[in-house]
Design an enzyme around this catalytic site. Structure first.
Site, PDB file in Angstrom:
ATOM      1  CB  CYS A 120      -0.924   0.006   1.220  1.00  0.00           C
ATOM      2  SG  CYS A 120      -2.360   1.067   0.957  1.00  0.00           S
ATOM      3  CE  LYS A 195      -7.498  -1.795   4.746  1.00  0.00           C
ATOM      4  NZ  LYS A 195      -6.231  -1.229   4.275  1.00  0.00           N
ATOM      5  NE  ARG A 217      -6.671   4.200   5.364  1.00  0.00           N
ATOM      6  CZ  ARG A 217      -5.626   5.017   5.342  1.00  0.00           C
ATOM      7  NH1 ARG A 217      -5.549   5.952   4.433  1.00  0.00           N
ATOM      8  NH2 ARG A 217      -4.669   4.910   6.232  1.00  0.00           N
ATOM      9  CD  GLU A 233     -14.257  -4.432  -3.818  1.00  0.00           C
ATOM     10  OE1 GLU A 233     -13.322  -4.947  -4.459  1.00  0.00           O
ATOM     11  OE2 GLU A 233     -14.435  -3.200  -3.753  1.00  0.00           O
ATOM     12  CE  LYS A 248      -7.109  -4.318   7.754  1.00  0.00           C
ATOM     13  NZ  LYS A 248      -6.050  -3.606   7.120  1.00  0.00           N
ATOM     14  CB  SER A 274      -4.689  -2.482  15.293  1.00  0.00           C
ATOM     15  OG  SER A 274      -5.544  -1.592  14.598  1.00  0.00           O
ATOM     16  CE1 TYR A 313      -0.631  -5.951  14.304  1.00  0.00           C
ATOM     17  CE2 TYR A 313      -3.023  -6.113  14.388  1.00  0.00           C
ATOM     18  CZ  TYR A 313      -1.875  -5.619  13.802  1.00  0.00           C
ATOM     19  OH  TYR A 313      -1.975  -4.794  12.709  1.00  0.00           O
TER      20      TYR A 313
HETATM   21  C1  PBG Z   1      -3.137   0.107   5.239  1.00  0.00           C
HETATM   22  C2  PBG Z   1      -3.539  -0.937   6.191  1.00  0.00           C
HETATM   23  C3  PBG Z   1      -4.370  -0.778   7.301  1.00  0.00           C
HETATM   24  C4  PBG Z   1      -4.368  -1.986   7.965  1.00  0.00           C
HETATM   25  C5  PBG Z   1      -3.585  -2.861   7.234  1.00  0.00           C
HETATM   26  N1  PBG Z   1      -3.090  -2.202   6.122  1.00  0.00           N
HETATM   27  C6  PBG Z   1      -5.083   0.365   7.857  1.00  0.00           C
HETATM   28  C7  PBG Z   1      -5.914   1.274   7.079  1.00  0.00           C
HETATM   29  O1  PBG Z   1      -6.536   0.944   6.083  1.00  0.00           O
HETATM   30  O2  PBG Z   1      -5.938   2.413   7.547  1.00  0.00           O
HETATM   31  C8  PBG Z   1      -5.111  -2.270   9.244  1.00  0.00           C
HETATM   32  C9  PBG Z   1      -4.450  -3.216  10.163  1.00  0.00           C
HETATM   33  C10 PBG Z   1      -4.916  -3.178  11.560  1.00  0.00           C
HETATM   34  O3  PBG Z   1      -5.742  -2.349  11.987  1.00  0.00           O
HETATM   35  O4  PBG Z   1      -4.448  -4.043  12.312  1.00  0.00           O
HETATM   36  N2  PBG Z   1      -3.629  -0.011   3.960  1.00  0.00           N
HETATM   37 ZN    ZN Z   2      -3.184   1.940   2.832  1.00  0.00          ZN
END
Ligand code: PBG
Ligand code: ZN
Length: 327
Positions: A120, A195, A217, A233, A248, A274, A313
């Site tokens: 990314c 996502k 986003r 998707e 996700k 996270s 994690y």
């Molecule tokens: C960035 C990305 C994100 C995560 C993984 N890759 C965050 C976002 O889209 O802001 C999230 C991972 C997490 O929250 O553990 N493209």
């Molecule tokens: Zn990103």
């Protein structure tokens, strides 16, 4: 058959019997451990909003991987914390970036390791969006071009799997084409297919210093009201050549994981993100729950919903618990 002949408690009488009839178990080999790498030496900085998780320089990341390796965890997802940023994110393609350097070192250090590179631009743009901005919004096709070059740079640095997390349209097709044209026909693509635009990414953005400075986003990530769109998707990514597809976050999207399982025959990956991690840590800190029991229940539920592979994690804690249970 009805009560009193049928008694479901019969099979719950003792631990051996319960284990015998247990339907779903998480395997250490299903786990992927995400790590954050940064420049420097001997850096191991705890992420404030993610207790027990660290941003690490390469030397410390190696030590962390050794710890995970000893428990049987061999797959890692590498996230960069980049000092270098620019307006377009084009700097993401440099072999001197921390993600590329870390991948190279880790691949050298361990013969059996599997390295998945998150792909990314958001760690590399000074505005924090996942691609190049044109008139205030991320431009799809410009970003895809940049991602293709970044993918090559990551693979040339040793990445085993490329995981695009940007949510641009058509990126799987273009990345596949680019990889193949450079001879990388055997590098799998793990697509972040569904996502969602989620508040559960908060702690990650603190860790990776990638929060959008303006806006959010929602013009590229999915709206959490939608599940049919997630299937579209997924279908699109399968059609474009993805080898594995991801849902996700995981916990608020167990229904989507199940839908993916029913609709698609390729490996389904779930990202226990996270915010889901930090929620458990916060509860445990306040003594509001038993941490390892919370973790195992959550991870097992993701598996039960239909995920084959779980990015978490909690990987180290889960592996330790599985080993304990089997002793
Ligand atoms: C960035 C990305 C994100 C995560 C993984 N890759 C965050 C976002 O889209 O802001 C999230 C991972 C997490 O929250 O553990 N493209
Ligand atoms: Zn990103």
């Amino acid at each position: 058959m009805n009560f009193p002949q049928t008694r479901l408690r019969r099979l719950r009488q003792n631990k051996i019997l319960r284990e015998l009839v247990s339907e779903k178990k998480v395997d250490i080999k299903d786990l992927i451990y995400p790590i954050f790498v940064c420049e420097g030496n001997n850096v191991k900085k705890e992420i404030k909003s993610m207790p027990d998780q660290y941003t690490m320089s390469i030397d410390q990341a190696i030590i962390k991987c050794e710890e995970a390796f000893a428990l049987g965890i061999k797959s890692f997802l590498i996230f960069p914390v980049s000092d270098i940023k620019d307006e377009t994110g084009i700097c993401a393609v440099s072999k001197n970036n921390i993600q590329q350097k870390a991948i190279k070192k880790l691949k050298n250090e361990f013969n059996e390791i599997l390295i998945i590179a998150d792909l990314c631009n958001c760690a590399y743009t000074n505005h924090g969006h996942c691609g190049t901005l044109v008139d205030g919004d991320v431009d799809n096709d410009l970003t895809v071009k940049n991602l293709c070059n970044q993918a090559i740079s990551l693979v040339e640095s040793g990445a085993d799997i490329i995981a695009p997390s940007d949510m641009m349209d058509g990126r799987i097709k273009e990345i596949r084409k680019k990889l193949d044209s450079q001879g990388y026909v055997n590098i799998p693509i793990l697509s972040y297919s569904a996502k969602y635009s989620s508040a559960f990414y908060g702690p990650f953005r603190e860790a990776s210093e990638s929060a959008p400075k303006k806006g959010d986003r929602s013009t590229y990530q999915l709206n959490y009201c939608n599940y049919r769109e997630a299937i579209r998707e997924g279908k699109q990514d399968v059609y474009e050549g993805a080898d594995m597809i991801m849902v996700k976050p995981a916990l608020s999207y167990l229904d989507i994981i199940t839908k993916f399982r029913q609709n698609f025959n390729l490996p389904i990956v779930a990202f226990n993100v996270s915010g889901e991690y930090s929620m458990v840590k916060a509860m445990s800190k306040l003594n509001w729950g038993d941490e390892i029991n919370l973790i195992m229940e959550i991870i097992t539920s993701i598996k039960r919903a239909g995920a084959d592979i779980i990015i978490t994690y909690h990987a180290i804690e889960v592996a330790k618990q599985i080993i304990n249970e089997n002793q």
